[in-house]
Scaffold this active site. Structure first.
Site, PDB file in Angstrom:
ATOM      1  N   ARG A  32       0.850  -1.205   0.000  1.00  6.93           N
ATOM      2  CA  ARG A  32       0.000   0.000   0.000  1.00  6.93           C
ATOM      3  C   ARG A  32       0.880   1.247   0.000  1.00  6.93           C
ATOM      4  O   ARG A  32       1.969   1.246   0.571  1.00  6.93           O
ATOM      5  CB  ARG A  32      -0.842   0.075   1.275  1.00  6.93           C
ATOM      6  CG  ARG A  32      -1.699  -1.110   1.546  1.00  6.93           C
ATOM      7  CD  ARG A  32      -2.476  -0.867   2.835  1.00  6.93           C
ATOM      8  NE  ARG A  32      -3.037  -2.133   3.299  1.00  6.93           N
ATOM      9  CZ  ARG A  32      -4.099  -2.231   4.080  1.00  6.93           C
ATOM     10  NH1 ARG A  32      -4.729  -1.158   4.498  1.00  6.93           N
ATOM     11  NH2 ARG A  32      -4.547  -3.412   4.463  1.00  6.93           N
ATOM     12  N   TYR A  68      -6.775 -20.855   1.320  1.00  8.02           N
ATOM     13  CA  TYR A  68      -6.013 -20.166   2.376  1.00  8.02           C
ATOM     14  C   TYR A  68      -5.273 -21.204   3.219  1.00  8.02           C
ATOM     15  O   TYR A  68      -4.078 -21.080   3.486  1.00  8.02           O
ATOM     16  CB  TYR A  68      -6.989 -19.366   3.245  1.00  8.02           C
ATOM     17  CG  TYR A  68      -6.367 -18.655   4.432  1.00  8.02           C
ATOM     18  CD1 TYR A  68      -5.528 -17.565   4.263  1.00  8.02           C
ATOM     19  CD2 TYR A  68      -6.672 -19.062   5.742  1.00  8.02           C
ATOM     20  CE1 TYR A  68      -4.991 -16.895   5.359  1.00  8.02           C
ATOM     21  CE2 TYR A  68      -6.145 -18.401   6.835  1.00  8.02           C
ATOM     22  CZ  TYR A  68      -5.305 -17.318   6.642  1.00  8.02           C
ATOM     23  OH  TYR A  68      -4.778 -16.652   7.731  1.00  8.02           O
TER      24      TYR A  68
HETATM   25  P1  NAD Z   1      -4.301  -8.051   6.579  1.00  7.78           P
HETATM   26  O1  NAD Z   1      -4.988  -8.522   5.366  1.00  7.78           O
HETATM   27  O2  NAD Z   1      -5.029  -7.143   7.501  1.00  7.78           O
HETATM   28  O3  NAD Z   1      -2.913  -7.365   6.194  1.00  7.78           O
HETATM   29  C1  NAD Z   1      -2.028  -7.910   5.263  1.00  7.78           C
HETATM   30  C2  NAD Z   1      -1.147  -6.789   4.732  1.00  7.78           C
HETATM   31  O4  NAD Z   1      -0.271  -7.349   3.738  1.00  7.78           O
HETATM   32  C3  NAD Z   1      -1.945  -5.667   4.038  1.00  7.78           C
HETATM   33  O5  NAD Z   1      -1.593  -4.401   4.573  1.00  7.78           O
HETATM   34  C4  NAD Z   1      -1.527  -5.787   2.560  1.00  7.78           C
HETATM   35  O6  NAD Z   1      -1.497  -4.543   1.888  1.00  7.78           O
HETATM   36  C5  NAD Z   1      -0.142  -6.394   2.701  1.00  7.78           C
HETATM   37  N1  NAD Z   1       0.309  -7.058   1.468  1.00  7.78           N
HETATM   38  C6  NAD Z   1      -0.409  -7.859   0.650  1.00  7.78           C
HETATM   39  N2  NAD Z   1       0.343  -8.230  -0.401  1.00  7.78           N
HETATM   40  C7  NAD Z   1       1.573  -7.659  -0.244  1.00  7.78           C
HETATM   41  C8  NAD Z   1       2.763  -7.667  -0.993  1.00  7.78           C
HETATM   42  N3  NAD Z   1       2.851  -8.322  -2.167  1.00  7.78           N
HETATM   43  N4  NAD Z   1       3.833  -6.980  -0.531  1.00  7.78           N
HETATM   44  C9  NAD Z   1       3.743  -6.280   0.644  1.00  7.78           C
HETATM   45  N5  NAD Z   1       2.624  -6.229   1.401  1.00  7.78           N
HETATM   46  C10 NAD Z   1       1.546  -6.916   0.965  1.00  7.78           C
HETATM   47  O7  NAD Z   1      -3.804  -9.357   7.384  1.00  7.78           O
HETATM   48  P2  NAD Z   1      -3.559  -9.543   8.951  1.00  7.78           P
HETATM   49  O8  NAD Z   1      -4.863  -9.886   9.565  1.00  7.78           O
HETATM   50  O9  NAD Z   1      -2.779  -8.421   9.494  1.00  7.78           O
HETATM   51  O10 NAD Z   1      -2.714 -10.889   8.932  1.00  7.78           O
HETATM   52  C11 NAD Z   1      -1.302 -10.915   8.938  1.00  7.78           C
HETATM   53  C12 NAD Z   1      -0.853 -12.370   8.945  1.00  7.78           C
HETATM   54  O11 NAD Z   1      -1.427 -13.055  10.068  1.00  7.78           O
HETATM   55  C13 NAD Z   1      -1.282 -13.174   7.713  1.00  7.78           C
HETATM   56  O12 NAD Z   1      -0.278 -14.114   7.401  1.00  7.78           O
HETATM   57  C14 NAD Z   1      -2.518 -13.907   8.191  1.00  7.78           C
HETATM   58  O13 NAD Z   1      -2.738 -15.090   7.455  1.00  7.78           O
HETATM   59  C15 NAD Z   1      -2.147 -14.191   9.627  1.00  7.78           C
HETATM   60  N6  NAD Z   1      -3.319 -14.435  10.465  1.00  7.78           N
HETATM   61  C16 NAD Z   1      -4.206 -13.421  10.726  1.00  7.78           C
HETATM   62  C17 NAD Z   1      -5.322 -13.686  11.509  1.00  7.78           C
HETATM   63  C18 NAD Z   1      -6.333 -12.607  11.836  1.00  7.78           C
HETATM   64  O14 NAD Z   1      -7.357 -12.894  12.468  1.00  7.78           O
HETATM   65  N7  NAD Z   1      -6.100 -11.352  11.459  1.00  7.78           N
HETATM   66  C19 NAD Z   1      -5.532 -14.971  12.017  1.00  7.78           C
HETATM   67  C20 NAD Z   1      -4.628 -15.977  11.707  1.00  7.78           C
HETATM   68  C21 NAD Z   1      -3.512 -15.688  10.956  1.00  7.78           C
END
Ligand code: NAD
Length: 322
Positions: free
Chosen positions: A36, A142
Site C-alpha cells: 500500500r 487459504y
Molecule cells: P491483513 O490482510 O489485515 O494485512 C495484510 C497486509 O499485507 C496488508 O496491509 C496488505 O497490503 C499487505 N500485502 C499484501 N500483499 C503484499 C505484498 N505483495 N507486498 C507487501 N505487502 C503486501 O492481514 P492480517 O490480519 O494483518 O494478517 C497478517 C498475517 O497473520 C497473515 O499471514 C494472516 O494469514 C495471519 N493471520 C491473521 C489472523 C487474523 O485474524 N487477522 C488470524 C490468523 C492468521
C-alpha cells in the site's frame, strides 16, 4: 539494537505490531513496509515507511541489506474469505511473497516471524484439544497456503539454518484497523454493531466454536516466540496459541452483560460457515506454554469490556455517523 522490518505493516496485525515494536525498540529502529502507498496516520508519523512489494525479492534484498535489518515480521498475505474468491491469486501472493523473503533470509541471515493460522487445519483434524502435531488436510485455498508456508519455513530452517519462527494465530479481535477479510471477522464487527445499533446479524451459526485472541495477546505471542531462546523451540514455527474459544451466541452473551438491550440474529453465509466448520473448536497450546512461556492475559469478558469501552468512547467523540 537490532533493526526490524515489518512486511505487511498496513494490515490488521501489522498496524498495531508496528506501534508496539516502535515503543519497545525505538521509533527509528522499526521500519514499516507494505505494498500500500500509505498506512494509518499514526504509523506514517511515528517512524520510517518504505513502499515495497514483497514479491520483488530484489527490492526486499536491497532494503534489508541497506538498512542492516536483523529481524523481519512477515505479515503480507490475503486472508481466508478473500482467498476463496480468487484461489490463483491466493496461491501467488501468499506463497510468492514468502518464497521471495525466505530466499533473501537465506542470503542475508535475519530472523523471521511468519504467522500461520487455525486455517492450517481441516475437517479431518481433531477439533477439540487440537494437538500441536496432528492431521493437516485443509480444503480452503487459504489453508493450503498456510500448511505449505509452515513446511517451507521448516525446510529453510532445517536445510539452510534460516531462523523462521511463528505461531498458528486464531481469529484476532482488535479495534484500530478493520480485519482483512477472514472467516472470524464477525467477532470484531459484532462489537461495532453492538455499540452503534445494539444488534448484530451473524454470518456464522450460533453454535460455531472457534479459537480467538485479543490483539494485545497476539502481539505478545509474536514477540514472545521471536525473543525465545532458539534451542528451547522444539517446533520452531507454527506453534498453536489460543486465548479463548467461543461461539457467536456466547460472545453475544458476554456483550449483553455490558449492553443488556443487545440482540443477535443469524443469516448464515455458506462460504464462511463452510470454512469455519473445518477449523478447530479449541487448540491445545501446551507446547507454546512449555517452550517459551506463552500465556494470554485476556478472556472473553475482559476483552468484551475493553472493546466496548474503546469503541463507545471513539464513537462518542466522532459522532454516531462516522
Ligand atoms: P491483513 O490482510 O489485515 O494485512 C495484510 C497486509 O499485507 C496488508 O496491509 C496488505 O497490503 C499487505 N500485502 C499484501 N500483499 C503484499 C505484498 N505483495 N507486498 C507487501 N505487502 C503486501 O492481514 P492480517 O490480519 O494483518 O494478517 C497478517 C498475517 O497473520 C497473515 O499471514 C494472516 O494469514 C495471519 N493471520 C491473521 C489472523 C487474523 O485474524 N487477522 C488470524 C490468523 C492468521
Amino acid at each position: 539494537m537490532d533493526k526490524i522490518l515489518i512486511i505487511g505493516a498496513g494490515g490488521q496485525i501489522g498496524t498495531e505490531l508496528t506501534t508496539y515494536l516502535r515503543k519497545e525498540y525505538g521509533e527509528k529502529n522499526v521500519i514499516a513496509s507494505d505494498i500500500r502507498a500509505t498506512l494509518h496516520d499514526d504509523l506514517m508519523e511515528s517512524g520510517p515507511f518504505i513502499r515495497m512489494d514483497a514479491m520483488d525479492s530484489r527490492q526486499v534484498y536491497q532494503v534489508i541489506q541497506k538498512e542492516r535489518v536483523k529481524q523481519v515480521y512477515f505479515l503480507a498475505a490475503i486472508l481466508s474469505a478473500v482467498c476463496e474468491k480468487n484461489p490463483e491469486m491466493a496461491w501467488d501472493i501468499n506463497m510468492g511473497t514468502l518464497n521471495s523473503v525466505l530466499r533473501v533470509a537465506h542470503e542475508l541471515k535475519f530472523k523471521m516471524f511468519v504467522p500461520s493460522s487455525i486455517g492450517a487445519f481441516g475437517k479431518t483434524t481433531p477439533k477439540d484439544g487440537t494437538p500441536q502435531l496432528t492431521i493437516q488436510r485443509p480444503n480452503s485455498i487459504y489453508g493450503v497456503t498456510k500448511v505449505a508456508a509452515e513446511l517451507l519455513c521448516d525446510y529453510y530452517h532445517d536445510k539452510y539454518g534460516v531462523d523462521a519462527r511463528g505461531v498458528r494465530f486464531p481469529g484476532i479481535i482488535s479495534n484500530v484497523v478493520p480485519p482483512g477479510g477472514g472467516t472470524t471477522d464477525y467477532a470484531v464487527d459484532i462489537y461495532h454493531k453492538a455499540v452503534k445499533y445494539k444488534k448484530y446479524t451473524s454470518y456464522l451459526s450460533k453454535d460455531t466454536y472457534l479459537d480467538m485472541m485479543y490483539m494485545p495477546d497476539a502481539l505478545k505471542a509474536a514477540v514472545g516466540v521471536m525473543e525465545a531462546e532458539h534451542d528451547k523451540l522444539r517446533y520452531h514455527n507454527a506453534y498453536n496459541v489460543t486465548a479463548m474459544s467461543f461461539s457467536p451466541a456466547e460472545q453475544a452473551g458476554a456483550i449483553k452483560k455490558i449492553i443488556p438491550e443487545f440482540r443477535i440474529d443469524y443469516d448464515v453465509d455458506p462460504v464462511r460457515q463452510g470454512i469455519a466448520d473445518t477449523w478447530p473448536n479449541k487448540m491445545d497450546d501446551t507446547a507454546a506454554r512449555e517452550d517459551w512461556g506463552w500465556k494470554p492475559d485476556y478472556d472473553l469478558d475482559a476483552m468484551s469490556k475493553d472493546m466496548i469501552d474503546v469503541l463507545s468512547e471513539r464513537f462518542a467523540r466522532k459522532g454516531q455517523n462516522e
